[in-house]
Each structure stands twice: as C-alpha cells, then as structure tokens.
Design a protein around this motif. Structure first.
Motif, short mmCIF file in Angstrom:
data_model
loop_
_atom_site.label_atom_id
_atom_site.label_comp_id
_atom_site.label_asym_id
_atom_site.label_seq_id
_atom_site.Cartn_x
_atom_site.Cartn_y
_atom_site.Cartn_z
N ALA A 1 0.83 -1.07 0.00
CA ALA A 1 0.07 -0.01 -0.15
C ALA A 1 0.95 1.25 -0.05
O ALA A 1 0.39 2.18 -0.66
N GLU A 2 1.98 1.33 0.74
CA GLU A 2 2.99 2.40 0.89
C GLU A 2 3.69 2.61 -0.70
O GLU A 2 3.70 3.81 -1.10
N GLY A 3 3.81 1.61 -1.00
CA GLY A 3 4.47 1.69 -2.48
C GLY A 3 3.58 2.07 -3.52
O GLY A 3 3.99 2.98 -4.55
N ALA A 4 2.35 1.69 -3.37
CA ALA A 4 1.27 2.23 -4.14
C ALA A 4 1.01 3.75 -4.05
O ALA A 4 0.93 4.56 -5.23
N ALA A 5 0.96 3.99 -3.00
CA ALA A 5 0.90 5.45 -2.58
C ALA A 5 2.06 6.36 -3.10
O ALA A 5 1.92 7.60 -3.61
N GLU A 6 3.33 5.96 -2.78
CA GLU A 6 4.66 6.52 -3.34
C GLU A 6 4.49 6.73 -4.95
O GLU A 6 5.01 7.74 -5.45
N ASN A 7 3.91 5.69 -5.54
CA ASN A 7 4.10 5.67 -7.17
C ASN A 7 3.17 6.73 -7.67
O ASN A 7 3.21 7.14 -8.66
N THR A 8 2.05 7.04 -6.85
CA THR A 8 1.00 7.93 -7.17
C THR A 8 1.19 9.15 -6.78
O THR A 8 1.18 10.42 -7.46
N HIS A 9 1.57 9.44 -5.55
CA HIS A 9 1.81 10.74 -4.87
C HIS A 9 3.40 11.25 -4.70
O HIS A 9 3.70 12.37 -4.20
N GLY A 10 4.30 10.39 -4.67
CA GLY A 10 5.68 10.63 -4.56
C GLY A 10 6.15 10.33 -3.16
O GLY A 10 5.39 9.44 -2.39
N THR A 11 7.08 11.13 -2.51
CA THR A 11 7.72 11.00 -1.15
C THR A 11 6.39 11.17 -0.17
O THR A 11 5.88 12.18 -0.13
N ARG B 1 -11.65 6.56 0.34
CA ARG B 1 -11.55 7.81 0.64
C ARG B 1 -10.03 8.11 1.00
O ARG B 1 -9.55 9.30 1.29
N LEU B 2 -9.14 7.00 1.38
CA LEU B 2 -7.92 7.13 1.90
C LEU B 2 -7.05 7.84 0.67
O LEU B 2 -6.26 8.62 0.99
N ASP B 3 -7.30 7.44 -0.29
CA ASP B 3 -6.32 8.14 -1.40
C ASP B 3 -6.50 9.70 -1.45
O ASP B 3 -5.73 10.37 -1.65
N ARG B 4 -7.83 10.15 -1.44
CA ARG B 4 -7.80 11.62 -1.21
C ARG B 4 -7.27 12.16 -0.07
O ARG B 4 -6.75 13.12 -0.05
N ARG B 5 -7.46 11.47 1.17
CA ARG B 5 -6.58 12.07 2.25
C ARG B 5 -5.23 11.99 1.95
O ARG B 5 -4.52 12.97 2.54
N ILE B 6 -4.52 11.04 1.32
CA ILE B 6 -3.27 10.95 1.10
C ILE B 6 -2.74 12.10 0.21
O ILE B 6 -1.73 13.03 0.57
N ALA B 7 -3.51 12.43 -0.75
CA ALA B 7 -3.43 13.52 -1.91
C ALA B 7 -3.43 14.76 -0.94
O ALA B 7 -2.48 15.82 -1.30
N ARG C 1 2.53 7.73 6.32
CA ARG C 1 2.70 6.22 6.39
C ARG C 1 2.04 5.59 7.34
O ARG C 1 1.72 4.41 7.49
N ASP C 2 2.00 6.24 8.61
CA ASP C 2 1.63 5.52 9.56
C ASP C 2 0.06 5.35 9.61
O ASP C 2 -0.76 4.56 9.93
N ARG C 3 -0.47 6.39 8.87
CA ARG C 3 -1.95 6.18 8.55
C ARG C 3 -2.51 4.87 7.42
O ARG C 3 -3.36 4.23 7.70
N ILE C 4 -1.47 4.74 6.53
CA ILE C 4 -1.46 3.67 5.67
C ILE C 4 -1.37 2.16 6.50
O ILE C 4 -2.20 1.27 6.46
#
Length: 232
Positions: A127-137, A211-217, A143-146
């Motif tokens: 999940a962290e790798g997917a988020a980094e691939n989409t949003h960068g660092t 909704r997590l993806d929007r929160r990460i963004a 990371r803790d939320r994920i």
C-alpha cells in the motif's frame, strides 16, 4: 471468591504494564492453586492445553521464516511489484485485501491473513509503494495512517467474515450463550444472519479505504505547500 484472585492479578499486572504473558501465566497458576489444585497439576494443565492446540507450534515455526524473508528484502520487493501496476493505489490495494480477508475468513481460512504474517511484511508495504508511485515521497504521518488502515482492513475482514463460517469459535460461543438463556439456534442460522452484517462492514470500511487516496493526496499537497513556503 478466592479463585477470582487471578482476575485481580491480571488487572494489576496490566495496569502496571508488566509483561502480558508473565501476568497471564501467574494469574492462571494463582487461580488453579486457589481452587485447591497442586502446583504440578496446574503446570500439567498448561502443558496439556499446549499439546492439544498443536497449531500453536505451526505459528512459532512460521514466524522465523517471515523474519528471514523480511531480512532478505521482502518489503522492498513487494513495493517494487506493486509500483509496476499503474492503476494501483493505497486504497485499492487495501480494498482488495479486505475482500480477500473477508471471503477467506467466511470459508474458515482465518489463518491465511494476520498482522504479523501478512499485514506487516506484505500488505502495508504494498500500500505504501502504491501511494509513493502515485504521490511521490510520503510524510511519516501518512505512512502511519496507511499502516493503520492496513491493520484495520485485516481486523474488519476477519472479525465480520469469520462469523459466516458455521464451525468457528465465535458462532459456537453465541450459540452456547443463547442456549443457556433458553433460545435454541442452529449454527447455520447464526451464520446466515451474519452475512448482512459482513456486507455492511465491507461497504463501510471499503468506503473509508477508497477515501484514503484523497486523504493521502491532501496530506502530500499540504506538506509540499509548507515546504515551498519555507524555501527562501
């Protein structure tokens, strides 16, 4: 009332933040001896319970294997694999795991997931790798939320999925409790009525994951904006 001393030991031990395994063991020995059993008989009861539950030994054999796999780069490899999938996001990855966890638990395969053997070494890093691939660092808080949402997906999937399986301990416990109060209910009936609850739980937590993806963004954008303002 004397055998209830074990409950007092557990309360005091947990309040003092002592080792949980030591506290429970001492509480069990104290309860057994307070009820009139000899010390050796109590220890023998512990041994018999351990031998009867042979699956415990399998868990202890699996943990070193997971540790060696992590040391050899399991987390890094899982991140690389998920990063190659363009459509993968943190929310979608966790949603897929939630569905798999709930379906397998409904079939009685509750040991296929878990925090130690699945979430920590595989699901959370993916999940962290997917988020980094989409949003960068990612910020540390993100990371803790994920990680927390990954653990929540495992909990929700297993808790609400296992009740659909008729031969699980929770179903037998509910049936026994109802029978003691004069209500005879078959395990199949309980399992059938657990299906709507499982579907609602999947819908609620699945929505939170999407909704997590929007929160990460938003979190990443806020951190980037702050960094830009601080740059002279």
């Amino acid at each position: 009332m004397l055998p209830l001393v074990g409950i007092l030991i557990v309360i005091v031990g947990f309040a003092l933040r002592l080792n949980a395994l030591l506290v429970v063991t001492v509480a069990g020995i104290a309860t057994g001896m307070a009820s009139g059993q000899a010390f050796l008989d109590v220890v023998a009861a512990f041994g018999k319970a351990f031998v009867d539950s042979r699956y415990i030994a399998i868990v202890w054999l699996a943990l070193p294997v997971i540790g060696l796999a992590e040391r050899s780069g399991l987390k890094e490899r899982s991140r690389e694999v998920i990063s190659a999938i363009r459509a993968a996001t943190a929310g979608r990855v966790l949603l897929v795991y939630l569905a798999l966890r709930q379906v397998t638990s409904a079939l009685g395969l509750v040991s296929l997931g878990g925090h130690a053997q699945m979430v920590r070494p595989l699901v959370a890093p993916m999940a962290e790798g997917a988020a980094e691939n989409t949003h960068g660092t990612l910020p540390d808080a993100t990371r803790d939320r994920i990680k927390a949402m990954a653990a929540g997906a495992d909990n929700v999937g297993m808790f609400f999925g296992e009740d659909v399986f008729v031969a699980i301990g929770s179903i037998l416990l509910i049936r026994g409790f109802l029978e003691q109060n004069g209500m005879v209910v078959e395990p199949l009936q309980l399992a059938r009525w657990a299906i709507p609850t499982a579907l609602v739980a999947f819908a609620v937590h699945g929505t939170r994951l999407l909704r997590l993806d929007r929160r990460i963004a938003r979190d990443v954008s806020a951190v980037n904006a702050t960094s830009t303002e601080d740059t002279p």
